[in-house]
Write a protein that holds these residues in place. Structure first.
Motif, short mmCIF file in Angstrom:
data_model
loop_
_atom_site.label_atom_id
_atom_site.label_comp_id
_atom_site.label_asym_id
_atom_site.label_seq_id
_atom_site.Cartn_x
_atom_site.Cartn_y
_atom_site.Cartn_z
N THR A 21 0.83 -1.21 0.00
CA THR A 21 0.00 0.00 0.00
C THR A 21 0.86 1.26 0.00
N ALA A 22 1.88 1.29 0.87
CA ALA A 22 2.76 2.46 0.96
C ALA A 22 3.55 2.64 -0.33
N ALA A 23 4.00 1.52 -0.91
CA ALA A 23 4.75 1.60 -2.15
C ALA A 23 3.86 2.12 -3.28
N ALA A 24 2.63 1.65 -3.33
CA ALA A 24 1.70 2.10 -4.36
C ALA A 24 1.45 3.59 -4.25
N HIS A 25 1.31 4.07 -3.00
CA HIS A 25 1.07 5.50 -2.78
C HIS A 25 2.28 6.32 -3.23
N ALA A 26 3.48 5.86 -2.87
CA ALA A 26 4.70 6.59 -3.22
C ALA A 26 4.94 6.60 -4.73
N LEU A 27 4.64 5.48 -5.37
CA LEU A 27 4.86 5.36 -6.81
C LEU A 27 3.69 5.89 -7.64
N GLN A 28 2.58 6.16 -6.95
CA GLN A 28 1.36 6.67 -7.60
C GLN A 28 0.85 5.71 -8.68
N ILE A 29 0.82 4.43 -8.30
CA ILE A 29 0.24 3.39 -9.16
C ILE A 29 -0.67 2.53 -8.29
N PRO A 30 -1.62 1.76 -8.89
CA PRO A 30 -2.51 0.93 -8.10
C PRO A 30 -1.76 -0.14 -7.30
N LYS A 31 -2.32 -0.49 -6.17
CA LYS A 31 -1.72 -1.52 -5.33
C LYS A 31 -1.66 -2.85 -6.08
N THR A 32 -2.66 -3.14 -6.90
CA THR A 32 -2.67 -4.39 -7.66
C THR A 32 -1.50 -4.44 -8.65
N THR A 33 -1.12 -3.27 -9.18
CA THR A 33 0.02 -3.22 -10.10
C THR A 33 1.32 -3.51 -9.35
N VAL A 34 1.44 -2.98 -8.15
CA VAL A 34 2.62 -3.23 -7.32
C VAL A 34 2.74 -4.73 -7.04
N SER A 35 1.64 -5.33 -6.63
CA SER A 35 1.63 -6.75 -6.31
C SER A 35 1.97 -7.59 -7.54
N ARG A 36 1.41 -7.21 -8.68
CA ARG A 36 1.67 -7.96 -9.91
C ARG A 36 3.13 -7.86 -10.32
N ARG A 37 3.72 -6.68 -10.21
CA ARG A 37 5.11 -6.51 -10.61
C ARG A 37 6.06 -7.32 -9.72
N VAL A 38 5.81 -7.36 -8.43
CA VAL A 38 6.65 -8.14 -7.53
C VAL A 38 6.49 -9.63 -7.85
#
Length: 301
Positions: A21-38
């Protein structure tokens, strides 16, 4: 599977901030995108990097190793971006430089007026030292160093190469006489740098023009870790020294010192501009290196 550097950068941000959640906020992308990329990064590497629970996120052993190795990549990218931003504005800001004590006083400091006139937005902090300083630990942007550089973590750019020779005061030579050749040096009072130490004792490498260097034994009465510390002793008639010719030119012209065995020369001493390997040179560092090289080549006043 081909790896995407962006996936690695997202992973690093997740670890640094401690959650998707914090990474998504900092990167200004959806949380689902962060999870998918990892997840795609883990599939590409073939190892689980994060342990996911409802309460916390933690690194696996593989994740810890990967994170540690990739941090420097991210830092380098950030430095590169910062350097490009600075380039748009021109060299500016504080520039922290360390120099050998003798060169800082007699050579580097007098040149600063010309550099400052060319780059008035650069502020200089100069650290003159008899010993090499830790560039990373001391947060030093640039070091000027003489001689060999055994540390492979540093990047060196040669600025100049200075010839060396033997010198003494006229008073000493009147009192003790001139050596007939390098073999006589053991019978003379000598003033040497600590780095002249070898397994066989203290030696000065010397050669005739066109010949090869040969080590000649000396028996120093005074040792120092910087040539500037020996200059006053030589001027006072304490003995012979092996020094960079340019550093004593003024004393020779004024008659305070004399070149001894002028047909014999010592090893040239390289002056290097040194930066830490992990630091991307900023525009102000690049500007100073270019200015110093031009000055040594006689292209600037």
């Amino acid at each position: 599977m081909k790896r995407d550097l962006n996936d690695t950068l997202v992973f690093l941000q997740v670890v640094r901030l401690g959650s998707f959640t914090a990474a998504a906020h900092a990167l200004q992308i959806p949380k689902t995108t962060v999870s998918r990329r990892v997840r795609e990064l883990e599939q590409a590497i073939g190892a689980q990097l994060l342990r996911r629970t409802t309460r916390q996120l933690s690194l696996t052993e593989a994740g810890a190793v990967y994170y540690e190795r990739c941090q420097s990549v991210a830092d380098t990218l950030e430095q590169a971006e910062h350097a490009v931003q600075q380039l748009r504005e021109g060299p500016r800001g504080w520039l922290r430089v360390t120099v050998p004590f003798s060169f800082g006083v007699s050579w580097f400091a007098p040149m600063l007026a010309g550099f400052r006139q060319r780059y008035p937005q650069v502020r200089l902090e100069i650290l003159a030292s008899h010993v090499p300083l830790d560039l990373v630990g001391e947060k030093i942007d640039l070091a000027l160093r003489l001689g060999a550089l055994p540390d492979s973590s540093l990047i060196a750019r040669r600025l100049a190469s200075f010839p060396t020779g033997l010198f003494a005061a006229p008073a000493y030579l009147e009192r003790e006489g001139h050596p007939a050749g390098p073999e006589d040096l053991m019978q003379h009072r000598t003033l040497a740098l600590h780095q002249a130490r070898r397994d066989v004792g203290y030696v000065w490498p010397l050669r005739r023009a066109g010949g090869r260097l040969k080590d000649y034994r000396v028996d120093p009465q005074i040792l120092a870790n910087d040539p500037a510390l020996l200059r006053d002793a030589v001027l006072a008639g304490e003995g012979l020294t092996l020094a960079i010719e340019q550093s004593l030119d003024e004393d020779v012209r004024a008659g305070r010192l004399v070149r001894v065995l002028p047909e014999w020369i010592g090893p040239p001493q390289d002056l290097n501009a040194v930066t830490a390997r992990e630091h991307v040179p900023s525009p102000k560092v690049t500007a100073l290196i270019a200015y110093l090289k031009a000055h040594m080549a006689g292209d600037v006043a």
